[in-house]
Design an enzyme around this catalytic site. Structure first.
Site, PDB file in Angstrom:
ATOM      1  N   GLU A  80       0.809  -1.226   0.000  1.00  0.00           N
ATOM      2  CA  GLU A  80       0.000   0.000   0.000  1.00  0.00           C
ATOM      3  C   GLU A  80       0.835   1.266   0.000  1.00  0.00           C
ATOM      4  OE1 GLU A  80      -0.576  -2.631   1.835  1.00  0.00           O
ATOM      5  OE2 GLU A  80      -2.633  -3.275   1.402  1.00  0.00           O
ATOM      6  N   HIS A 149     -12.085  -3.768   9.240  1.00  0.00           N
ATOM      7  CA  HIS A 149     -12.760  -3.715   7.936  1.00  0.00           C
ATOM      8  C   HIS A 149     -13.978  -2.789   7.951  1.00  0.00           C
ATOM      9  CE1 HIS A 149     -10.123  -6.703   6.354  1.00  0.00           C
ATOM     10  NE2 HIS A 149     -10.857  -6.929   5.278  1.00  0.00           N
TER      11      HIS A 149
END
Lengths: 344, 315
Positions: A80, A149
């Site tokens: 990322e 999440h």
């Protein structure tokens, strides 16, 4: 105006169809925006982990890799921060990357590049280099998604000068703000919400942009101002409709971007109502709610007839169990309660 | 030769002026490492991209950046390359392919890879050269960038300036295996180790690297072993403070890249004293005028604080 309307009922849909206005889903609006951007601007390319999967990031990039090829719609390694740096480098070299994250929870891994590089590059180079980078990420929610999440982290980035932060709440805004983000010369975080993906609304077929930094009155009212972000706009409108039955007139303001924040629209509404509820899809302390509250305290402290109320997630990580989730996520009921408290 | 000498003299000038406290910015000198910047950048065109670190003076000068813009930036003047907003660690010169330098260790590596990606997507014959230190090779961004550059066969030349220290921590205390180039090779990139104090060696290795990358065959990795004479930051040496052994420094100073190349050229009759004198005079004159420019330039207005936070069209 049709684009200020958040569609929540079948009646509106039918009316729009009769008027010849096209309605599509939020997720389709995102996909269409990207397809049209890829079509119209050779500098635009998409990158992200698994964006060429059959699922296509909950459908928002579905089929684009097949249509535009893997160099325009690029699957990338699980890296990322490094890949954010690559996107920053490509942006400074004249491209228009859109970096897509399935979950906003992955942005903390990009923080070095977003905070130390993307946000500061234009300034540190004395304005000679621009970073037209767009980062899409999705706030997940529900179905036991738990602590990693489901986070809404836009408040963290609000603290960093140099970034723009958009939270489109309607299909019209999803398309128009993503296009505006790509057209903007600055790094823009577009924060989407999973629960908005299936909402339906009026979306023009061509390319259009929604200017970043302009709030909208989603529902006019006179008694209480509810400033709602992202998915909370829908919950605030539900609350406003219910409260109308009780004889309470709620003005729902959707800032649409928190950086830049359209302070004038918020303050104007509050000057009229004197009562404020702020509703966010993130934890309570130190985020967008706090910033909006502080704005009022700084600019029009005497306008408040009652203490302001924050409706946000508790200051705890998201739990998984359905029972705990229900206790964790506030909605229309919590907004109604907060509105009533400002009137008590 | 001229470029190495120019970088050396530029840095010496900074050392002599720094105590006047007119440059209020940290300074990371590259004395001792000039051969890497000069040997690599000799192969680049202004069109090629360059990405670097907090220790970027030599790279920027070798890439053709105007020394007076760099010096004025150190002085915090509005005429500096970043209008006084970047200081010594963020030099930028877009017209020379320098789109900004990062002071976060390893931060500029993926950005340089992004420049190469842009070039490749646009099908331009344009290289990206990424300078970084041995310390940066410990960062995740290093592995992430190498992996991606090899995967996508991007036109990048990675140049690791291994000077054996990260601030004051020696390489041995930081890495179990000392061959940084071998890690790069494990990603599938051609990689070699070079005597970074021998400008001719660097030049020839860089030629191989540049040719490889320009041919569209993907990245190439150079580990250039060299040594910085001054401390990590500031104009002084640091061995007195116990940062490293004096003997080690003296050994490396004996292998001065500028002096070694000068004497080789002299011995081979390519260079003579009069030519050397004229180079010296020319370099001196350029630096004199750069210093004057920097000192006489004006400071930015206070309103400059809020300018360029965002790009505004028409602003």
């Amino acid at each position: 105006m049709p684009w200020t309307k958040v569609l929540v009922d079948q009646e509106d849909l039918e009316r729009f169809h009769q008027e010849g206005k096209r309605t599509i889903k939020y997720v389709e609006a995102l996909r269409e925006a990207q397809a049209q951007l890829l079509e119209s601007d050779s500098r635009v390319f998409l990158l992200g982990e698994g964006i060429d999967d059959p699922g296509g990031v909950f459908g928002s990039t579905k089929g684009l890799a097949q249509e535009f090829g893997s160099s325009r719609v690029m699957d990338i390694p699980i890296a990322e921060n490094g890949m954010t740096g690559v996107a920053v480098g490509a942006a400074t070299a004249g491209m228009r990357p859109i970096f897509i994250h399935m979950r906003m929870d992955f942005l903390p891994m990009c923080m070095d590049q977003l905070i130390n590089h993307a946000a500061k590059w234009h300034y540190m180079t004395g304005g000679s280099v621009r970073v037209p980078l767009v980062v899409r990420s999705i706030i997940g929610r529900g179905w036991g998604s738990a602590g990693q999440h489901s986070q809404g982290l836009h408040g963290l980035f609000l603290h960093v000068p140099g970034l723009r932060i958009a939270l489109p709440a309607t299909p019209y805004d999803a398309k128009g703000m993503l296009i505006a983000a790509v057209e903007d010369e600055n790094p823009v975080l577009v924060c989407e919400h999973r629960w908005l993906y299936n909402t339906i609304g009026f979306v023009p077929e061509g390319l259009y942009s929604v200017p970043l930094g302009q709030a909208l009155i989603r529902n006019p009212g006179t008694d209480v101002t509810v400033v709602a972000l992202s998915y909370m706009v829908l919950e605030a409108l539900k609350a406003a409709r219910d409260l109308e039955q009780e004889g309470v007139s709620v003005e729902v303001v959707d800032p649409r971007t928190i950086a830049p924040l359209d302070a004038d629209t918020i303050l104007e509404s509050l000057s009229k109502t004197g009562r404020l509820v702020v509703a966010d899809v993130a934890s309570r302390t130190g985020g967008a709610c706090a910033e909006i509250g502080c704005l009022v305290a700084e600019r029009i402290p005497l306008a408040l007839k009652a203490p302001l109320k924050r409706v946000a997630f508790p200051d705890a990580p998201t739990p998984a169990s359905p029972v705990l989730e229900q206790a964790y996520y506030p909605g229309a009921e919590a907004i109604k309660q907060a509105v009533r408290e400002t009137l008590a | 030769m001229r470029m190495m000498l120019f970088i050396r003299r530029f840095e010496e000038r900074v050392i002599s002026l720094y105590p006047q406290q007119e440059m209020k910015t940290p300074i990371h000198l590259c004395i001792g490492q000039e051969a890497v910047a000069a040997g690599v950048c000799a192969h680049l065109t202004p069109h090629d991209y360059l990405s670097s670190t907090h220790r970027s003076h030599g790279h920027c000068l070798a890439k053709g950046m105007d020394p007076q813009l760099l010096l004025a930036e150190f002085y915090g003047k509005v005429t500096g390359c970043c209008r006084g907003k970047g200081g010594s660690m963020h030099a930028a010169c877009p017209e020379r392919g320098i789109l900004g330098t990062s002071a976060i260790v390893g931060g500029g590596i993926p950005i340089g890879v992004g420049h190469a990606l842009a070039a490749k997507l646009r099908m331009e014959k344009r290289l990206s050269v990424v300078f970084f230190g041995d310390g940066a090779s410990e960062e995740g961004s290093f592995q992430e960038s190498l992996n991606f550059a090899v995967l996508k066969e991007l036109p990048v030349v990675f140049v690791c300036e291994n000077n054996f220290y990260a601030t004051n921590s020696p390489l041995k205390a930081r890495q179990p295996h000392q061959d940084i180039h071998r890690r790069a090779a494990s990603f599938g990139s051609p990689a070699e180790v070079v005597d970074g104090n021998n400008v001719w060696d660097v030049y020839r290795a860089a030629e191989r690297a540049v040719r490889h990358a320009r041919a569209g065959r993907g990245p190439y990795f150079l580990e250039c072993r060299t040594y910085r004479w001054q401390g990590h930051v500031g104009p002084n040496c640091d061995w007195q403070k116990g940062c490293r052994p004096k003997g080690e420094l003296l050994e490396w100073m004996d292998r001065c890249p500028v002096e070694a190349f000068r004497s080789t050229l002299m011995r081979e009759g390519i260079l003579d004293e009069p030519t050397m004198d004229s180079i010296n005079r020319e370099v001196s004159a350029i630096l004199d005028s750069a210093v004057l420019f920097a000192q006489e330039s004006t400071f930015p207005d206070a309103e400059e604080v809020m300018r360029n936070v965002y790009y505004m069209s028409g602003a």
